[in-house]
Structures are given as C-alpha cells and as structure tokens.
Design a protein around this motif. Structure first.
Motif, PDB file in Angstrom:
ATOM      1  N   GLU A   1     -39.311 -35.399 -37.667  1.00 24.49           N
ATOM      2  CA  GLU A   1     -38.840 -36.677 -37.979  1.00 24.49           C
ATOM      3  C   GLU A   1     -38.352 -37.540 -36.849  1.00 24.49           C
ATOM      4  OE1 GLU A   1     -36.682 -35.703 -41.505  1.00 24.49           O
ATOM      5  OE2 GLU A   1     -38.187 -36.645 -42.996  1.00 24.49           O
ATOM      6  N   LYS A   2     -38.867 -38.735 -36.606  1.00 20.61           N
ATOM      7  CA  LYS A   2     -38.140 -39.539 -35.451  1.00 20.61           C
ATOM      8  C   LYS A   2     -36.986 -40.408 -36.023  1.00 20.61           C
ATOM      9  CE  LYS A   2     -40.924 -38.497 -32.169  1.00 20.61           C
ATOM     10  NZ  LYS A   2     -40.454 -37.658 -30.973  1.00 20.61           N
ATOM     11  N   GLU A   3     -37.092 -40.876 -37.602  1.00 23.06           N
ATOM     12  CA  GLU A   3     -36.137 -41.711 -37.969  1.00 23.06           C
ATOM     13  C   GLU A   3     -36.096 -41.493 -39.367  1.00 23.06           C
ATOM     14  OE1 GLU A   3     -36.407 -45.961 -36.558  1.00 23.06           O
ATOM     15  OE2 GLU A   3     -36.603 -46.504 -38.451  1.00 23.06           O
ATOM     16  N   LYS A   4     -34.767 -41.773 -39.947  1.00 26.23           N
ATOM     17  CA  LYS A   4     -34.660 -41.925 -41.380  1.00 26.23           C
ATOM     18  C   LYS A   4     -33.736 -43.023 -41.865  1.00 26.23           C
ATOM     19  CE  LYS A   4     -35.154 -38.299 -44.669  1.00 26.23           C
ATOM     20  NZ  LYS A   4     -35.364 -36.815 -44.963  1.00 26.23           N
ATOM     21  N   ARG A   5     -34.089 -43.724 -42.983  1.00 28.08           N
ATOM     22  CA  ARG A   5     -33.108 -44.497 -43.189  1.00 28.08           C
ATOM     23  C   ARG A   5     -32.600 -44.397 -44.770  1.00 28.08           C
ATOM     24  NH1 ARG A   5     -33.825 -49.881 -40.753  1.00 28.08           N
ATOM     25  NH2 ARG A   5     -35.376 -49.326 -39.084  1.00 28.08           N
ATOM     26  N   LYS A   6     -31.379 -44.915 -45.127  1.00 27.99           N
ATOM     27  CA  LYS A   6     -31.021 -44.843 -46.450  1.00 27.99           C
ATOM     28  C   LYS A   6     -29.971 -45.851 -46.477  1.00 27.99           C
ATOM     29  CE  LYS A   6     -28.020 -42.050 -49.528  1.00 27.99           C
ATOM     30  NZ  LYS A   6     -27.221 -40.592 -49.605  1.00 27.99           N
ATOM     31  N   GLU A   7     -30.321 -46.919 -47.266  1.00 26.29           N
ATOM     32  CA  GLU A   7     -29.613 -48.125 -47.289  1.00 26.29           C
ATOM     33  C   GLU A   7     -29.115 -48.747 -46.257  1.00 26.29           C
ATOM     34  OE1 GLU A   7     -27.692 -46.436 -51.861  1.00 26.29           O
ATOM     35  OE2 GLU A   7     -26.525 -46.733 -50.043  1.00 26.29           O
ATOM     36  N   ARG A   8     -27.694 -48.783 -45.819  1.00 21.57           N
ATOM     37  CA  ARG A   8     -27.428 -49.497 -44.733  1.00 21.57           C
ATOM     38  C   ARG A   8     -27.343 -48.531 -43.288  1.00 21.57           C
ATOM     39  NH1 ARG A   8     -22.507 -50.775 -44.270  1.00 21.57           N
ATOM     40  NH2 ARG A   8     -21.544 -49.829 -46.288  1.00 21.57           N
ATOM     41  N   LEU A   9     -27.608 -47.004 -43.767  1.00 24.12           N
ATOM     42  CA  LEU A   9     -27.863 -46.231 -42.653  1.00 24.12           C
ATOM     43  C   LEU A   9     -28.810 -45.866 -42.056  1.00 24.12           C
ATOM     44  CD1 LEU A   9     -25.671 -43.599 -44.582  1.00 24.12           C
ATOM     45  CD2 LEU A   9     -25.016 -45.345 -43.113  1.00 24.12           C
ATOM     46  N   LYS A  10     -29.265 -45.724 -40.997  1.00 21.08           N
ATOM     47  CA  LYS A  10     -30.354 -45.202 -40.068  1.00 21.08           C
ATOM     48  C   LYS A  10     -30.028 -44.122 -39.171  1.00 21.08           C
ATOM     49  CE  LYS A  10     -32.332 -47.362 -36.582  1.00 21.08           C
ATOM     50  NZ  LYS A  10     -33.092 -48.428 -36.005  1.00 21.08           N
ATOM     51  N   VAL A  11     -30.709 -43.073 -39.012  1.00 24.76           N
ATOM     52  CA  VAL A  11     -30.554 -41.940 -38.132  1.00 24.76           C
ATOM     53  C   VAL A  11     -31.864 -41.767 -37.165  1.00 24.76           C
ATOM     54  CG1 VAL A  11     -30.219 -39.582 -37.947  1.00 24.76           C
ATOM     55  CG2 VAL A  11     -28.973 -40.701 -39.660  1.00 24.76           C
ATOM     56  N   THR A  12     -31.685 -41.495 -36.163  1.00 18.37           N
ATOM     57  CA  THR A  12     -32.859 -41.362 -35.187  1.00 18.37           C
ATOM     58  C   THR A  12     -32.568 -39.754 -34.668  1.00 18.37           C
ATOM     59  OG1 THR A  12     -31.930 -42.291 -33.103  1.00 18.37           O
ATOM     60  CG2 THR A  12     -33.492 -43.545 -34.466  1.00 18.37           C
ATOM     61  N   PHE A  13     -33.760 -39.164 -34.210  1.00 18.21           N
ATOM     62  CA  PHE A  13     -33.718 -37.746 -33.715  1.00 18.21           C
ATOM     63  C   PHE A  13     -34.694 -37.460 -32.568  1.00 18.21           C
ATOM     64  CE2 PHE A  13     -32.463 -33.621 -33.498  1.00 18.21           C
ATOM     65  CZ  PHE A  13     -32.972 -32.828 -34.290  1.00 18.21           C
ATOM     66  N   ASP A  14     -34.282 -37.530 -31.395  1.00 19.43           N
ATOM     67  CA  ASP A  14     -34.972 -36.902 -30.381  1.00 19.43           C
ATOM     68  C   ASP A  14     -34.745 -35.764 -29.906  1.00 19.43           C
ATOM     69  OD1 ASP A  14     -36.019 -37.092 -27.732  1.00 19.43           O
ATOM     70  OD2 ASP A  14     -35.795 -39.419 -27.583  1.00 19.43           O
ATOM     71  N   THR A  15     -35.706 -34.868 -29.943  1.00 23.83           N
ATOM     72  CA  THR A  15     -35.693 -33.279 -30.012  1.00 23.83           C
ATOM     73  C   THR A  15     -35.772 -33.309 -28.356  1.00 23.83           C
ATOM     74  OG1 THR A  15     -37.916 -33.062 -30.378  1.00 23.83           O
ATOM     75  CG2 THR A  15     -36.100 -32.521 -31.996  1.00 23.83           C
ATOM     76  N   THR A  16     -36.304 -34.232 -27.747  1.00 22.60           N
ATOM     77  CA  THR A  16     -36.655 -34.191 -26.234  1.00 22.60           C
ATOM     78  C   THR A  16     -35.177 -34.648 -25.479  1.00 22.60           C
ATOM     79  OG1 THR A  16     -38.967 -34.831 -26.572  1.00 22.60           O
ATOM     80  CG2 THR A  16     -37.962 -34.969 -24.105  1.00 22.60           C
TER      81      THR A  16
END
Lengths: 112, 116
Positions: A54-69
């Motif tokens: 997954e590249k991005e995930k959101r929950k209400e006012r939160l957002k997380v990104t994940f760059d495995t490279t």
C-alpha cells in the motif's frame, strides 16, 4: 542491525496546520508499518497500519504514506488540534513471527 | 477495539523486594502477550514474549531470573521483578495482539516502578 529513526526533536506547530512526522528505517523489509500515539505516562494507542503493498492510507484527519524504496513513512495530521499533542511512535512488523520493533517517537506540540 | 488492562499503574518499593505487575486482556483471549520496558524519551524495548501455557521467550540481555513471567491463562500474564534494585526503576508496559492477527497491538496503561 534493524534501525528505526524518528526525529528526536519535538515538532511545534500552530493549531489548524498539518503536522508531518517522518519515520525512516534500515536493514529491514517490513510486511507492514504502524503508527501509535503515546501520551505521557500511558501505554501506546494504535492509530494506523499500512502494508508493504500500500502506498497511502487515511483515517479521518490522519494520513500515512509508505515508500518501501526510500524505506520511509510519513504521518500527517491535518487540521491539527491541541488535543493532538502527544508522542507518535512508528513501528515495523513482519509476518511469520517477526517481532514488532518501535522507534523512539516524535513529540508533537500543537499550539492554540 | 480490544482492551488490555495493566495493574498497578504505579508502585514504589524498597530495594530487595519483589513486585508483581499484572496484564489482563479484558474482552478477548490472548495466547501471546509482550512485555516492554521504556526509559524516558526512548523507544519501547521488548523484554520478553509471554506464551500461554508455556515458558516465556526472553530477549537477549534480559535476565529471566530477574524478570519472571507467568502466562497461566488466556487473559492474564504477570511480570514479577524479583529483588528489585534502583536500576530496575522504569516504565513497564504490556501488550497483546489483536484477536484476529492484523499486526495491531493493544497496550496496557503501563506501570511506573520506582525502587528506593
């Protein structure tokens, strides 16, 4: 050895702005990455989990990104509030019995 | 979400005495629980993995005779700090995996131990 780096310096922002916290890791290929909130003298509370595919995930006012490279995750809190002031921990986990390992956390202060 | 309760939240004891900390999963069964130690402004350090009905698995450098772990039921794990010394003063936290292993960990409230 596996290493997780979070900005040790506290992050001070104004209420209403977006807070962005960074988590970098080395010598690990996690199946997933998590973010937890910890208030002083309390145990951590789970916020979000993002998987390696997954590249991005959101929950209400939160957002997380994940760059495995880049081996990096960014954690965003939009429209921040003073109640968001806490320490935020990044954690890496794997499957097959791999332990979850934690970063030292970044302290966030949101000023009214 | 699942709830993990830890008790006591704080304890003060004299050097040489033993202290027991309990970790309970209130609304789910936890075959595995984890015990951590946390120093100020540092990350959670995993001490041991507590397995219901079997011996705990200790991390390297953690004295198993010093930190006794018992996981006698699916909802209770205990950590006993034996013959406590001032250097054992710390914040101890337990956690358990979510009932459906999504990777999420549920933490207790933590126990602050002060050894005089």
């Amino acid at each position: 050895s596996q290493k997780i780096e979070q900005n040790s310096e506290a992050l001070n922002i104004q209420e209403g702005k977006t807070a962005t916290l960074t988590c970098n890791y080395t010598n690990y290929s996690p199946a997933y990455l998590q973010w937890y909130r910890q208030d002083p003298g309390r145990g951590p509370v789970f916020l979000l989990l993002i998987r390696e595919n997954e590249k991005e995930k959101r929950k209400e006012r939160l957002k997380v990104t994940f760059d495995t490279t880049l081996k990096q995750s960014l954690f965003h809190i939009t429209a921040s509030q003073p109640a968001d002031s806490a320490t935020y921990l990044c954690a890496l986990g794997g499957t097959g019995g791999f332990k979850t390992i934690f970063g030292a956390g970044t302290r966030l202060f949101v000023k009214a | 979400g699942a709830v993990v309760s830890q008790h006591p939240s704080w304890v003060i004891c004299k050097s040489g005495t033993s202290v027991k900390i309990e970790c309970r999963s209130l609304d789910f069964q936890a075959t595995t629980m984890f015990w951590y130690r946390q120093f100020p402004k540092q990350s959670l350090m995993l001490m041991a993995t507590s397995n219901e009905g079997s011996k705990a698995t200790y991390e390297q450098g953690v004295e198993k005779d010093k930190f006794l772990i018992n996981h006698a039921s699916l909802t209770l794990s205990t950590l006993t700090v034996t013959s406590a010394h001032p250097e054992d003063s710390s914040f101890y936290i337990c956690s358990a995996r979510a009932p459906v292993d999504t990777g999420e960990l549920f933490f207790g409230e933590g126990s602050r131990l002060t050894v005089l």
